[in-house]
Motif scaffolding. Structure first.
Motif, PDB file in Angstrom:
ATOM      1  N   GLY A 110       0.820  -1.210   0.000  1.00 33.55           N
ATOM      2  CA  GLY A 110       0.000   0.000   0.000  1.00 33.55           C
ATOM      3  C   GLY A 110       0.850   1.254   0.000  1.00 33.55           C
ATOM      4  O   GLY A 110       1.903   1.316  -0.643  1.00 33.55           O
ATOM      5  N   ILE A 111       0.445   2.244   0.765  1.00 32.98           N
ATOM      6  CA  ILE A 111       1.127   3.540   0.762  1.00 32.98           C
ATOM      7  C   ILE A 111       2.568   3.417   1.279  1.00 32.98           C
ATOM      8  O   ILE A 111       3.425   4.231   0.933  1.00 32.98           O
ATOM      9  CB  ILE A 111       0.293   4.573   1.556  1.00 32.98           C
ATOM     10  CG1 ILE A 111       0.600   5.987   1.064  1.00 32.98           C
ATOM     11  CG2 ILE A 111       0.487   4.414   3.034  1.00 32.98           C
ATOM     12  CD1 ILE A 111      -0.462   6.991   1.409  1.00 32.98           C
ATOM     13  N   ASN A 112       2.847   2.364   2.054  1.00 33.55           N
ATOM     14  CA  ASN A 112       4.213   2.193   2.595  1.00 33.55           C
ATOM     15  C   ASN A 112       5.266   2.129   1.508  1.00 33.55           C
ATOM     16  O   ASN A 112       6.394   2.575   1.694  1.00 33.55           O
ATOM     17  CB  ASN A 112       4.312   0.917   3.435  1.00 33.55           C
ATOM     18  CG  ASN A 112       3.456   0.978   4.665  1.00 33.55           C
ATOM     19  OD1 ASN A 112       2.955   2.039   5.019  1.00 33.55           O
ATOM     20  ND2 ASN A 112       3.252  -0.156   5.316  1.00 33.55           N
ATOM     21  N   GLU A 113       4.906   1.577   0.341  1.00 31.46           N
ATOM     22  CA  GLU A 113       5.930   1.448  -0.705  1.00 31.46           C
ATOM     23  C   GLU A 113       6.100   2.743  -1.512  1.00 31.46           C
ATOM     24  O   GLU A 113       6.880   2.791  -2.454  1.00 31.46           O
ATOM     25  CB  GLU A 113       5.664   0.249  -1.612  1.00 31.46           C
ATOM     26  CG  GLU A 113       4.358   0.244  -2.354  1.00 31.46           C
ATOM     27  CD  GLU A 113       4.128  -1.098  -3.051  1.00 31.46           C
ATOM     28  OE1 GLU A 113       4.785  -1.342  -4.058  1.00 31.46           O
ATOM     29  OE2 GLU A 113       3.276  -1.876  -2.567  1.00 31.46           O
ATOM     30  N   ALA A 114       5.356   3.774  -1.129  1.00 29.50           N
ATOM     31  CA  ALA A 114       5.436   5.055  -1.845  1.00 29.50           C
ATOM     32  C   ALA A 114       6.005   6.188  -0.986  1.00 29.50           C
ATOM     33  O   ALA A 114       6.419   7.215  -1.508  1.00 29.50           O
ATOM     34  CB  ALA A 114       4.049   5.448  -2.345  1.00 29.50           C
ATOM     35  N   PHE A 137      -0.319  11.824  -2.050  1.00 28.00           N
ATOM     36  CA  PHE A 137      -0.228  10.489  -2.663  1.00 28.00           C
ATOM     37  C   PHE A 137      -1.481  10.247  -3.504  1.00 28.00           C
ATOM     38  O   PHE A 137      -2.592  10.412  -3.002  1.00 28.00           O
ATOM     39  CB  PHE A 137      -0.143   9.416  -1.572  1.00 28.00           C
ATOM     40  CG  PHE A 137       1.094   9.555  -0.719  1.00 28.00           C
ATOM     41  CD1 PHE A 137       2.241   8.850  -1.018  1.00 28.00           C
ATOM     42  CD2 PHE A 137       1.111  10.428   0.372  1.00 28.00           C
ATOM     43  CE1 PHE A 137       3.395   8.993  -0.247  1.00 28.00           C
ATOM     44  CE2 PHE A 137       2.257  10.580   1.147  1.00 28.00           C
ATOM     45  CZ  PHE A 137       3.401   9.858   0.833  1.00 28.00           C
ATOM     46  N   PHE A 138      -1.292   9.887  -4.755  1.00 29.72           N
ATOM     47  CA  PHE A 138      -2.424   9.616  -5.647  1.00 29.72           C
ATOM     48  C   PHE A 138      -2.268   8.223  -6.250  1.00 29.72           C
ATOM     49  O   PHE A 138      -1.189   7.887  -6.769  1.00 29.72           O
ATOM     50  CB  PHE A 138      -2.467  10.637  -6.796  1.00 29.72           C
ATOM     51  CG  PHE A 138      -2.531  12.066  -6.325  1.00 29.72           C
ATOM     52  CD1 PHE A 138      -3.729  12.602  -5.863  1.00 29.72           C
ATOM     53  CD2 PHE A 138      -1.401  12.863  -6.327  1.00 29.72           C
ATOM     54  CE1 PHE A 138      -3.788  13.912  -5.409  1.00 29.72           C
ATOM     55  CE2 PHE A 138      -1.447  14.176  -5.881  1.00 29.72           C
ATOM     56  CZ  PHE A 138      -2.648  14.710  -5.421  1.00 29.72           C
ATOM     57  N   GLU A 139      -3.338   7.448  -6.229  1.00 24.09           N
ATOM     58  CA  GLU A 139      -3.285   6.140  -6.869  1.00 24.09           C
ATOM     59  C   GLU A 139      -3.094   6.301  -8.375  1.00 24.09           C
ATOM     60  O   GLU A 139      -3.708   7.190  -8.989  1.00 24.09           O
ATOM     61  CB  GLU A 139      -4.570   5.360  -6.594  1.00 24.09           C
ATOM     62  CG  GLU A 139      -4.645   4.790  -5.184  1.00 24.09           C
ATOM     63  CD  GLU A 139      -5.305   5.726  -4.190  1.00 24.09           C
ATOM     64  OE1 GLU A 139      -5.342   6.960  -4.436  1.00 24.09           O
ATOM     65  OE2 GLU A 139      -5.784   5.236  -3.155  1.00 24.09           O
TER      66      GLU A 139
END
Ligand SMILES: Cc1cc2nc3c(=O)[nH]c(=O)nc-3n(C[C@H](O)[C@H](O)[C@H](O)COP(=O)(O)O)c2cc1C
Length: 183
Positions: A110-114, A137-139
């Motif tokens: 999820g967001i952890n890898e970004a 953060f945007f998908e």
């Protein structure tokens, strides 16, 4: 206010966000320079210090910004150290603000890898004394013909990200840019 809008986009997702950022900045009555980074972009093609507000974004590639952006950022760091603009203690500059952001798919963690991407992008600005006001953060869906990648558009921690960033995401960008310019 004079605004710089810098981005790098391998498959077009970050470009959609960056073009909306540009549109909103103009609609708010500010001057904006948009720079799309490519492998030939040189450290002398941009000077953050010419601007009051900076937006910077890229996609996430194995947890990091694309290599071209990392190389450019390292060259910019060297340039500003040499010019004396990056100083010990990184003293704050008055009315110099920035937002860093990424588009990401987050299929595994999820967001952890970004999270490292906006952090990395912001450090050059922080070193120069800008206030990095926030990170966004945007998908962004995998744009690929390879089903190894596209399976992650529906099978990942962010749920179904097919078509992202979509019109709703761009409306969100419009609203957030309008707000943040008043900080
Ligand atoms: C080779 C490759 C590696 C990727 N690695 C990651 C990753 O580690 N984490 C992630 O969240 N998204 C990853 N993505 C998805 C992209 O970050 C996402 O689609 C992004 O929106 C692409 O932005 P761009 O088109 O502006 O370059 C990867 C995509 C590709 C094609």
């Amino acid at each position: 206010m004079k605004v710089l809008n810098v981005f790098f986009s391998v498959t077009g997702n970050t470009k959609k966000i960056a073009l909306q950022i540009e549109k909103t900045i103009r609609a708010q009555g500010h001057e904006v320079d948009t720079i799309e980074v490519n492998k030939n972009t040189d450290k002398d093609d941009l000077d953050f210090l010419d601007y009051d507000f900076v937006f910077v974004g890229t996609g996430v590639y194995i947890w990091l910004p694309p290599q071209e952006m990392i190389n450019l950022w390292k060259n910019l760091q060297k340039k500003y150290v040499k010019s004396g603009d990056i100083k010990s203690y990184a003293p704050r500059r008055v009315n110099k603000k920035a937002v860093t952001y990424c588009t990401f798919a987050g299929p595994h963690t999820g967001i952890n890898e970004a999270t490292a991407v906006p952090e990395f992008l912001g450090q050059i600005l922080d070193h120069l004394g800008f206030e990095v006001v926030t990170e966004w953060f945007f998908e962004g869906q995998f744009n690929s013909n390879d089903s190894f990648y596209t399976q992650f558009n529906t099978k990942g921690r962010m749920g179904d990200i097919t078509g992202r960033p979509n019109e709703d995401d761009l409306r969100r960008v419009d609203s957030m840019v309008s707000g943040i310019l008043n900080v």
